[in-house]
Design a protein around this motif. Structure first.
Motif, PDB file in Angstrom:
ATOM      1  N   THR A 124     -63.957  22.787 -57.480  1.00  0.00           N
ATOM      2  CA  THR A 124     -64.698  23.813 -56.744  1.00  0.00           C
ATOM      3  C   THR A 124     -64.761  23.513 -55.244  1.00  0.00           C
ATOM      4  N   TYR A 125     -63.856  22.636 -54.761  1.00  0.00           N
ATOM      5  CA  TYR A 125     -63.754  22.315 -53.332  1.00  0.00           C
ATOM      6  C   TYR A 125     -64.944  21.522 -52.804  1.00  0.00           C
ATOM      7  N   GLU A 126     -65.629  20.806 -53.655  1.00  0.00           N
ATOM      8  CA  GLU A 126     -66.656  19.890 -53.174  1.00  0.00           C
ATOM      9  C   GLU A 126     -65.995  18.581 -52.759  1.00  0.00           C
ATOM     10  N   VAL A 127     -66.281  18.114 -51.555  1.00  0.00           N
ATOM     11  CA  VAL A 127     -65.751  16.834 -51.095  1.00  0.00           C
ATOM     12  C   VAL A 127     -66.528  15.728 -51.808  1.00  0.00           C
ATOM     13  N   ILE A 128     -65.830  14.943 -52.638  1.00  0.00           N
ATOM     14  CA  ILE A 128     -66.516  13.955 -53.467  1.00  0.00           C
ATOM     15  C   ILE A 128     -66.129  12.522 -53.116  1.00  0.00           C
ATOM     16  N   ALA A 129     -65.160  12.335 -52.223  1.00  0.00           N
ATOM     17  CA  ALA A 129     -64.803  11.018 -51.703  1.00  0.00           C
ATOM     18  C   ALA A 129     -63.996  11.228 -50.428  1.00  0.00           C
ATOM     19  N   TRP A 130     -64.090  10.276 -49.507  1.00  0.00           N
ATOM     20  CA  TRP A 130     -63.387  10.435 -48.235  1.00  0.00           C
ATOM     21  C   TRP A 130     -63.256   9.082 -47.565  1.00  0.00           C
ATOM     22  N   ASN A 131     -62.331   8.997 -46.595  1.00  0.00           N
ATOM     23  CA  ASN A 131     -62.243   7.776 -45.804  1.00  0.00           C
ATOM     24  C   ASN A 131     -62.827   8.015 -44.419  1.00  0.00           C
ATOM     25  N   ASP A 132     -62.868   6.955 -43.623  1.00  0.00           N
ATOM     26  CA  ASP A 132     -63.540   7.041 -42.321  1.00  0.00           C
ATOM     27  C   ASP A 132     -62.870   8.046 -41.391  1.00  0.00           C
ATOM     28  N   LEU A 133     -61.539   8.116 -41.416  1.00  0.00           N
ATOM     29  CA  LEU A 133     -60.855   9.009 -40.496  1.00  0.00           C
ATOM     30  C   LEU A 133     -61.094  10.471 -40.864  1.00  0.00           C
ATOM     31  N   ALA A 134     -61.228  10.772 -42.155  1.00  0.00           N
ATOM     32  CA  ALA A 134     -61.555  12.143 -42.557  1.00  0.00           C
ATOM     33  C   ALA A 134     -62.924  12.535 -42.023  1.00  0.00           C
ATOM     34  N   ALA A 135     -63.874  11.605 -42.075  1.00  0.00           N
ATOM     35  CA  ALA A 135     -65.205  11.890 -41.546  1.00  0.00           C
ATOM     36  C   ALA A 135     -65.162  12.086 -40.041  1.00  0.00           C
ATOM     37  N   ALA A 136     -64.315  11.308 -39.354  1.00  0.00           N
ATOM     38  CA  ALA A 136     -64.226  11.432 -37.895  1.00  0.00           C
ATOM     39  C   ALA A 136     -63.540  12.736 -37.491  1.00  0.00           C
ATOM     40  N   LEU A 137     -62.520  13.148 -38.241  1.00  0.00           N
ATOM     41  CA  LEU A 137     -61.795  14.373 -37.909  1.00  0.00           C
ATOM     42  C   LEU A 137     -62.600  15.616 -38.256  1.00  0.00           C
ATOM     43  N   MET A 138     -63.269  15.608 -39.401  1.00  0.00           N
ATOM     44  CA  MET A 138     -63.975  16.793 -39.882  1.00  0.00           C
ATOM     45  C   MET A 138     -65.472  16.678 -39.588  1.00  0.00           C
ATOM     46  N   ALA A 258     -50.494  12.826 -38.761  1.00  0.00           N
ATOM     47  CA  ALA A 258     -49.900  13.383 -37.549  1.00  0.00           C
ATOM     48  C   ALA A 258     -48.459  12.907 -37.413  1.00  0.00           C
ATOM     49  N   THR A 259     -47.634  13.701 -36.744  1.00  0.00           N
ATOM     50  CA  THR A 259     -46.255  13.323 -36.503  1.00  0.00           C
ATOM     51  C   THR A 259     -46.207  12.075 -35.615  1.00  0.00           C
ATOM     52  N   PRO A 260     -45.442  11.055 -36.011  1.00  0.00           N
ATOM     53  CA  PRO A 260     -45.378   9.825 -35.205  1.00  0.00           C
ATOM     54  C   PRO A 260     -44.958  10.118 -33.762  1.00  0.00           C
ATOM     55  N   GLY A 261     -45.659   9.488 -32.836  1.00  0.00           N
ATOM     56  CA  GLY A 261     -45.350   9.637 -31.435  1.00  0.00           C
ATOM     57  C   GLY A 261     -45.933  10.867 -30.766  1.00  0.00           C
ATOM     58  N   SER A 262     -46.647  11.684 -31.516  1.00  0.00           N
ATOM     59  CA  SER A 262     -47.200  12.918 -30.962  1.00  0.00           C
ATOM     60  C   SER A 262     -48.559  12.668 -30.333  1.00  0.00           C
ATOM     61  N   ARG A 263     -49.010  13.639 -29.535  1.00  0.00           N
ATOM     62  CA  ARG A 263     -50.344  13.572 -28.962  1.00  0.00           C
ATOM     63  C   ARG A 263     -51.399  13.546 -30.060  1.00  0.00           C
ATOM     64  N   SER A 264     -51.144  14.271 -31.155  1.00  0.00           N
ATOM     65  CA  SER A 264     -52.096  14.302 -32.257  1.00  0.00           C
ATOM     66  C   SER A 264     -52.237  12.935 -32.913  1.00  0.00           C
ATOM     67  N   GLU A 265     -51.138  12.176 -32.957  1.00  0.00           N
ATOM     68  CA  GLU A 265     -51.236  10.827 -33.507  1.00  0.00           C
ATOM     69  C   GLU A 265     -52.142   9.975 -32.623  1.00  0.00           C
ATOM     70  N   GLU A 266     -52.019  10.139 -31.311  1.00  0.00           N
ATOM     71  CA  GLU A 266     -52.898   9.410 -30.392  1.00  0.00           C
ATOM     72  C   GLU A 266     -54.356   9.817 -30.599  1.00  0.00           C
ATOM     73  N   ALA A 267     -54.574  11.130 -30.829  1.00  0.00           N
ATOM     74  CA  ALA A 267     -55.939  11.606 -31.046  1.00  0.00           C
ATOM     75  C   ALA A 267     -56.532  11.015 -32.327  1.00  0.00           C
ATOM     76  N   LEU A 268     -55.743  10.964 -33.396  1.00  0.00           N
ATOM     77  CA  LEU A 268     -56.234  10.366 -34.643  1.00  0.00           C
ATOM     78  C   LEU A 268     -56.510   8.878 -34.456  1.00  0.00           C
ATOM     79  N   ARG A 269     -55.656   8.210 -33.678  1.00  0.00           N
ATOM     80  CA  ARG A 269     -55.888   6.786 -33.435  1.00  0.00           C
ATOM     81  C   ARG A 269     -57.204   6.580 -32.692  1.00  0.00           C
ATOM     82  N   LEU A 270     -57.479   7.461 -31.725  1.00  0.00           N
ATOM     83  CA  LEU A 270     -58.752   7.363 -31.002  1.00  0.00           C
ATOM     84  C   LEU A 270     -59.922   7.620 -31.939  1.00  0.00           C
ATOM     85  N   LEU A 271     -59.800   8.625 -32.798  1.00  0.00           N
ATOM     86  CA  LEU A 271     -60.877   8.930 -33.742  1.00  0.00           C
ATOM     87  C   LEU A 271     -61.102   7.784 -34.717  1.00  0.00           C
TER      88      LEU A 271
END
Length: 283
Positions: A124-138, A258-271
């Protein structure tokens, strides 16, 4: 009731669990692998004598409640739990609703993906487990009630104050259609579960968009391969979307990379470094 097969099964399941798995001290002078009988009995809230008799193939016919307690103590999977019931001559009660129990191996997997935002959702789309990066992104799911961790409810009934879609995702319309389709399929699998039927009724009453999508009677949606999050701290983050089905539990592991080497990868690394703390709040 197959007493001999039941005894052998219980013994084999007991011997595979370490004290650490069960949250017990290891102690010393263990002559056999796994837990002791008295430890299983303690975890199952039954007497040691009763459990010992079951393992010696001379126990009484266990009730469904006792079997459920033993299954929890031995950390059985759903398939193993069903097998236990059948060996005891007590068919398991039918599952009324989606499982919310996440296997420890799946939880471990999430935390072994430090460069990916990964989480588990129920049927039913309930988030029932997650890692730290998922919490930082969402968002920090640990700070939310169980009700507010349901992504379908959040998407249709709790729009953000500025009118943006949940998490500022670029595929809001596609997500809405896919979620409605998946919930319709889940409602067919769990017709007697009050949480599932209650969620559907709540969405139908509170969202014209959901009611429209529900009326289309679709149950299949094309997968989303990429999406962009409009993150309030690091800006747009474009990720690849992969979904792994856990069929026996009717759950899904969602993985964003994120695609390796992309700006989004840098953003995820920061998060991954700052986590869920707010960078826009003065220290």
């Amino acid at each position: 009731m197959d007493r001999r097969q039941l005894a052998d099964f219980l013994r084999s399941r007991r011997e595979r669990i370490t004290p650490a798995d069960a949250g017990l001290p290891a102690g010393t002078r263990r002559r056999t692998p796994g837990l002791r009988r008295e430890e299983v009995a303690q975890l199952a809230y039954i007497s040691t004598e009763y459990y010992t008799r079951l393992e010696q193939a001379r126990g009484p016919h266990p009730s469904r409640e006792v079997l459920a307690q033993i299954a929890r103590a031995l950390r059985l999977s759903d398939a193993e739990r069903d097998h236990l019931h059948h060996l005891a001559g007590t068919p398991p009660a039918p599952r009324r609703g989606p499982s919310r129990e996440v296997r420890q191996s799946i939880v471990d997997l999430l935390h072994r993906l430090p460069q990916a935002a990964a989480f588990v959702i129920s049927a039913t789309y309930e988030v029932i487990a997650w890692n730290d990066l998922a919490a930082a992104l969402m968002e920090d799911f640990s700070a939310l009630s169980r009700r507010d961790r349901n992504l379908i409810r959040r998407a249709f009934l709790s729009p953000s104050r500025d009118g943006r879609p949940l998490y500022g995702i670029s595929d809001a319309d596609e997500f809405a259609a896919s979620a409605a389709n998946d919930l319709r399929a889940a409602a067919a699998r769990y017709p007697d579960d009050p949480e599932v039927t209650g969620l559907v009724e709540e969405l139908l009453a509170g969202s014209e968009e959901f009611a429209r999508l529900w009326a289309e009677h679709c149950v299949i949606a094309p997968p989303t391969l990429r999406k962009t999050f409009d993150h309030p701290l690091v800006g747009p983050v474009t990720v690849n979307c992969d979904v792994l089905d856990i069929t026996d539990l009717d759950q899904r592991v969602v993985i964003y990379t994120a695609t390796p080497g992309s700006r989004s990868e840098e953003a995820l690394r920061l998060l991954s470094v700052v986590g869920t703390q707010r960078l826009d709040v003065p220290g």
